[in-house]
Design a protein around this motif. Structure first.
Motif, PDB file in Angstrom:
ATOM      1  N   PRO A 245     107.026  12.758   6.513  1.00 40.07           N
ATOM      2  CA  PRO A 245     108.268  12.161   7.017  1.00 40.07           C
ATOM      3  C   PRO A 245     108.167  10.637   7.027  1.00 40.07           C
ATOM      4  CG  PRO A 245     107.001  13.119   8.812  1.00 40.07           C
ATOM      5  CD  PRO A 245     106.240  13.419   7.558  1.00 40.07           C
ATOM      6  N   PRO A 246     109.251   9.927   6.740  1.00 42.54           N
ATOM      7  CA  PRO A 246     109.210   8.458   6.701  1.00 42.54           C
ATOM      8  C   PRO A 246     108.639   7.862   7.989  1.00 42.54           C
ATOM      9  CG  PRO A 246     111.314   9.264   5.879  1.00 42.54           C
ATOM     10  CD  PRO A 246     110.591  10.457   6.433  1.00 42.54           C
ATOM     11  N   GLY A 247     107.607   7.040   7.826  1.00 45.08           N
ATOM     12  CA  GLY A 247     107.019   6.361   8.980  1.00 45.08           C
ATOM     13  C   GLY A 247     106.039   7.197   9.775  1.00 45.08           C
ATOM     14  N   HIS A 248     105.775   8.421   9.329  1.00 49.43           N
ATOM     15  CA  HIS A 248     104.882   9.316  10.075  1.00 49.43           C
ATOM     16  C   HIS A 248     103.976  10.089   9.124  1.00 49.43           C
ATOM     17  CE1 HIS A 248     107.203   8.833  13.847  1.00 49.43           C
ATOM     18  NE2 HIS A 248     108.263   8.847  13.071  1.00 49.43           N
ATOM     19  N   PHE A 249     103.050  10.832   9.711  1.00 51.16           N
ATOM     20  CA  PHE A 249     102.250  11.806   8.976  1.00 51.16           C
ATOM     21  C   PHE A 249     102.477  13.161   9.616  1.00 51.16           C
ATOM     22  CE2 PHE A 249      99.952   7.853   8.118  1.00 51.16           C
ATOM     23  CZ  PHE A 249      99.817   7.934   6.739  1.00 51.16           C
ATOM     24  N   ALA A 250     102.829  14.140   8.810  1.00 52.55           N
ATOM     25  CA  ALA A 250     103.162  15.462   9.350  1.00 52.55           C
ATOM     26  C   ALA A 250     101.999  16.040  10.158  1.00 52.55           C
ATOM     27  CB  ALA A 250     103.546  16.407   8.211  1.00 52.55           C
ATOM     28  N   GLY A 251     100.783  15.956   9.617  1.00 56.03           N
ATOM     29  CA  GLY A 251      99.624  16.509  10.302  1.00 56.03           C
ATOM     30  C   GLY A 251      99.405  15.896  11.675  1.00 56.03           C
ATOM     31  N   LYS A 252      99.597  14.593  11.772  1.00 56.05           N
ATOM     32  CA  LYS A 252      99.405  13.886  13.061  1.00 56.05           C
ATOM     33  C   LYS A 252     100.453  14.334  14.075  1.00 56.05           C
ATOM     34  CE  LYS A 252      97.446  10.394  15.433  1.00 56.05           C
ATOM     35  NZ  LYS A 252      98.180  10.464  16.696  1.00 56.05           N
ATOM     36  N   LEU A 253     101.703  14.486  13.640  1.00 52.78           N
ATOM     37  CA  LEU A 253     102.767  14.936  14.540  1.00 52.78           C
ATOM     38  C   LEU A 253     102.478  16.350  15.054  1.00 52.78           C
ATOM     39  CD1 LEU A 253     105.889  13.706  12.525  1.00 52.78           C
ATOM     40  CD2 LEU A 253     105.121  12.793  14.725  1.00 52.78           C
ATOM     41  N   ILE A 254     101.995  17.208  14.162  1.00 53.53           N
ATOM     42  CA  ILE A 254     101.692  18.593  14.538  1.00 53.53           C
ATOM     43  C   ILE A 254     100.495  18.632  15.489  1.00 53.53           C
ATOM     44  CG2 ILE A 254     100.968  20.852  13.651  1.00 53.53           C
ATOM     45  CD1 ILE A 254     102.468  20.023  11.006  1.00 53.53           C
ATOM     46  N   GLN A 255      99.502  17.818  15.181  1.00 46.65           N
ATOM     47  CA  GLN A 255      98.315  17.727  16.042  1.00 46.65           C
ATOM     48  C   GLN A 255      98.694  17.223  17.435  1.00 46.65           C
ATOM     49  OE1 GLN A 255      95.165  15.475  14.219  1.00 46.65           O
ATOM     50  NE2 GLN A 255      93.995  15.278  16.112  1.00 46.65           N
ATOM     51  N   ASP A 256      99.516  16.171  17.489  1.00 42.74           N
ATOM     52  CA  ASP A 256      99.932  15.594  18.773  1.00 42.74           C
ATOM     53  C   ASP A 256     100.895  16.503  19.534  1.00 42.74           C
ATOM     54  OD1 ASP A 256      98.360  13.446  18.164  1.00 42.74           O
ATOM     55  OD2 ASP A 256     100.009  12.109  17.576  1.00 42.74           O
TER      56      ASP A 256
END
Length: 306
Positions: free
Chosen positions: A231-242
């Protein structure tokens, strides 16, 4: 058209040995899921693909193309109509600084062929599990490189069964997209233009990328690869992890504890398990961070109750 009629007409235009009826597709996907294909065809020549597609177009039959099934989820209801497997179009040729490959060849093997010929530019693909056709279809990329950087042209078949050549610009390669996707084309061959390089340096780079991949990705379980687009400005894996979703399981499929961007089949999971888990992750991330995750993996076929 009745199945028997379709079979009879197919046998009149292509070799009988490349035709399978009611073939279980879970045999051909990395997730080890998927129902049956009405007709599963494995052409060995471009002309076969053209004949099949023209026949399907003329008779209003749906056609689905499969590479090596690494970035796809096929539902338990299977796929109606014709499925064309491109895996038998796997010839790889080298001419000066160019590699010409059939769409069914593994992009990893093309990367290794480039290394063996001391050609640089495809090192990034040394760990991508997809086929050449799939790599072009979604402009596959990793570690800063992508197909757009090195492809010269792709030979494609359009929905009428016509063979067309598309240059790099005409392929409209962008982040995980291409004109192949937009116009429902099928790649049968691709040519990559590379640069002369030092074989030891090429091997060293590939070793480094392989080590990074193996240390981070859950390669010990069946999976569909990276599930979501970035996603623009993010990392999918990091969002899911957080979102504390690692290890969350539906049925036999769970969000990988090793890499949150992956979902792994840990216990006889189904395509429905994958879909339900994808939707759950999307909903939680949207609620927590107001970011929409869009699947990178293709989800196709019919639901089991359809």
């Amino acid at each position: 058209m009745h199945k028997d009629t379709i079979l009879k007409e197919l046998e009149a235009i292509i070799p009988k040995e490349i035709i399978k009826v009611d073939e279980p597709l879970k045999r051909y996907t990395y997730t080890e899921t998927g129902g049956k294909a009405d007709f599963y065809l494995s052409p060995t020549q471009h002309e076969h693909v053209q004949e099949i597609v023209h026949f399907a177009y003329k008779n209003d039959l749906p056609v689905t193309y499969l590479g090596n099934g690494s970035n796809i989820i096929i539902r338990e209801g299977g796929i109606r109509g014709i499925v064309i497997s491109l895996l038998s179009l796997d010839k790889i040729d080298v001419s000066d600084d160019a590699i010409i490959s059939g769409s069914g060849a593994a992009i990893i093997d093309v990367s290794r062929t480039a290394r063996d010929k001391s050609l640089t530019g495809l090192e990034f693909a040394c760990g991508i599990p997809g086929s050449v056709g799939g790599a072009v279809f979604m402009n596959a990329g990793a570690y800063g490189g992508e197909i757009k950087d090195c492809i010269d042209y792709a030979l494609c078949v359009n929905h009428k069964g016509e063979l067309i050549t598309l240059t790099n610009n005409e392929l409209e390669l962008d982040y995980r997209s291409s004109v192949v996707q937009k116009d429902d084309l099928v790649v049968v061959e691709a040519a990559f233009t590379l640069e002369p390089g030092n074989q030891e340096e090429i091997q060293s780079k590939m070793d480094d990328l392989t080590e990074r991949r193996e240390s981070k990705q859950p390669l010990e379980y069946p999976s569909c690869g990276s599930v979501f687009q970035r996603p623009p400005g993010h990392f999918a894996g990091k969002l899911i992890q957080d979102s504390d979703l690692q290890g969350h399981r539906i049925g036999g499929v769970e969000v990988s504890k090793k890499h949150a961007g992956f979902m792994v089949n840990v216990d006889k999971g189904t395509a429905t398990n994958y879909e339900d888990l994808i939707h759950h992750v999307q909903n939680v991330v949207k609620e927590k961070f107001d970011v929409e995750l869009h699947p990178e993996v293709r989800i196709i076929g019919q639901h089991p109750d359809e």
